[in-house]
Design a protein around this motif. Structure first.
Motif, short mmCIF file in Angstrom:
data_model
loop_
_atom_site.label_atom_id
_atom_site.label_comp_id
_atom_site.label_asym_id
_atom_site.label_seq_id
_atom_site.Cartn_x
_atom_site.Cartn_y
_atom_site.Cartn_z
N MET A 77 0.77 -1.07 -0.34
CA MET A 77 -0.13 -0.14 0.11
C MET A 77 0.87 1.07 0.06
O MET A 77 0.50 2.34 -0.62
N GLY A 78 2.06 1.01 0.72
CA GLY A 78 2.83 2.30 0.74
C GLY A 78 3.41 2.32 -0.54
O GLY A 78 3.64 3.62 -1.06
N TYR A 79 3.80 1.40 -1.35
CA TYR A 79 4.15 1.48 -2.69
C TYR A 79 3.09 2.02 -3.43
O TYR A 79 3.37 3.10 -4.48
N LEU A 80 1.85 1.64 -3.54
CA LEU A 80 1.01 1.82 -4.40
C LEU A 80 0.53 3.26 -4.37
O LEU A 80 0.33 3.99 -5.18
N LYS A 81 0.32 3.81 -3.02
CA LYS A 81 0.07 5.49 -2.83
C LYS A 81 1.06 6.16 -3.24
O LYS A 81 0.94 7.17 -3.72
N GLY A 82 2.40 5.70 -2.81
CA GLY A 82 3.63 6.69 -3.00
C GLY A 82 3.68 6.89 -4.51
O GLY A 82 3.98 7.93 -5.08
N LYS A 83 3.88 5.80 -5.23
CA LYS A 83 4.27 5.97 -6.71
C LYS A 83 2.87 6.25 -7.44
O LYS A 83 3.26 7.29 -8.39
N SER A 84 1.72 6.19 -7.17
CA SER A 84 0.71 6.62 -7.81
C SER A 84 0.83 8.16 -7.55
O SER A 84 0.32 9.03 -8.57
N ALA A 85 1.02 8.77 -6.25
CA ALA A 85 1.09 10.12 -6.11
C ALA A 85 1.94 11.07 -7.12
O ALA A 85 1.70 11.90 -7.53
N LEU A 86 3.01 10.42 -7.15
CA LEU A 86 4.24 10.82 -8.06
C LEU A 86 3.66 10.86 -9.56
O LEU A 86 3.92 11.79 -10.24
N MET A 87 3.08 9.87 -9.95
CA MET A 87 2.74 9.58 -11.23
C MET A 87 1.28 10.71 -11.34
O MET A 87 1.23 11.11 -12.56
N ILE A 88 0.68 11.06 -10.63
CA ILE A 88 -0.36 11.90 -10.68
C ILE A 88 -0.05 13.17 -10.76
O ILE A 88 -0.32 14.00 -11.63
N PHE A 89 1.24 13.61 -9.97
CA PHE A 89 1.64 14.84 -10.14
C PHE A 89 2.68 15.18 -11.36
O PHE A 89 2.49 16.47 -11.83
N ASP A 90 2.90 13.97 -11.80
CA ASP A 90 3.64 14.31 -13.26
C ASP A 90 2.67 14.78 -14.32
O ASP A 90 2.90 15.27 -15.31
N LYS A 91 1.51 14.05 -14.06
CA LYS A 91 0.33 14.32 -15.21
C LYS A 91 -0.38 15.45 -15.08
O LYS A 91 -0.83 16.08 -15.92
N HIS A 92 -0.51 15.73 -13.87
CA HIS A 92 -1.47 16.68 -13.23
C HIS A 92 -0.77 17.71 -12.06
O HIS A 92 -1.21 17.69 -11.08
N PRO A 93 0.49 18.35 -12.50
CA PRO A 93 1.09 19.30 -11.46
C PRO A 93 0.21 20.19 -10.73
O PRO A 93 0.46 20.46 -9.66
N GLU A 94 -0.90 20.84 -11.37
CA GLU A 94 -1.78 21.62 -10.69
C GLU A 94 -2.43 21.01 -9.36
O GLU A 94 -2.82 21.97 -8.49
N GLN A 95 -2.29 19.71 -9.16
CA GLN A 95 -2.97 19.07 -7.94
C GLN A 95 -2.03 19.01 -6.82
O GLN A 95 -2.48 18.94 -5.83
N GLY A 96 -0.93 19.63 -6.87
CA GLY A 96 0.00 19.72 -5.76
C GLY A 96 0.76 21.09 -5.89
O GLY A 96 0.85 21.79 -6.66
N SER A 97 1.25 21.55 -4.62
CA SER A 97 2.09 22.61 -4.55
C SER A 97 3.46 22.26 -4.52
O SER A 97 3.84 21.25 -4.44
N LYS A 98 4.24 23.31 -4.57
CA LYS A 98 5.83 23.20 -4.48
C LYS A 98 6.32 22.55 -3.09
O LYS A 98 7.08 21.87 -3.09
N TRP A 99 5.51 22.83 -2.23
CA TRP A 99 6.11 22.30 -0.80
C TRP A 99 5.06 21.10 -0.33
O TRP A 99 5.69 20.43 0.60
#
Length: 138
Positions: A77-99
């Motif tokens: 679950m750590g792998y799934l949520k961690g990697k998916s978050a990074l991949m989501i931010f790559d495709k949709h940078p507006e979903q996260g802030s710089k910090w």
């Protein structure tokens, strides 16, 4: 008994898992919903985890997974949520802030499938998906 096998092991390890975006924001719709679905499929395939049933709703994700016993569920679950978050931010940078680069909330719900049938879990997930579609049309 329907089971899978590794070199020296026969197994049937199935789990019902629910997790949410940070602050339970209703962000899983449109293109993000489609991308999350594809990202989760890809990450599960990398680890040899079978998605039996799944639904991406506006503010949560339901999965019925068959996870090989060689993986610790919490590590997966750590792998799934961690990697998916990074991949989501790559495709949709507006979903996260710089910090703040967290997309998913820290916790998740998990239950082994044993006391109830796989069919009941599938039916429940499908009903959740239908409810989510009704909410989207409102």
């Amino acid at each position: 008994m329907d089971s899978s096998s590794l070199s020296h092991t026969k197994w049937k390890c199935q789990y019902h898992i629910v997790f949410i975006p940070k602050y339970r924001r209703k962000v899983l719709y449109g293109q993000i919903k489609a991308d999350v679905r594809e990202i989760l499929k890809k990450l599960c395939a990398y680890k040899g985890v079978e998605i039996i049933e799944g639904a991406v709703c506006a503010d949560h994700v339901h999965l019925c997974l068959s996870i090989p016993p060689k993986y610790c569920v919490s590590e997966f679950m750590g792998y799934l949520k961690g990697k998916s978050a990074l991949m989501i931010f790559d495709k949709h940078p507006e979903q996260g802030s710089k910090w703040n680069r967290s997309f998913w909330a820290r916790g998740y719900y998990i239950a082994t499938i044993g006391n109830i049938t796989e069919e009941a879990i599938k039916r429940y997930i499908q009903e959740q998906q239908e409810e989510a579609k009704k909410e989207e049309t409102r």
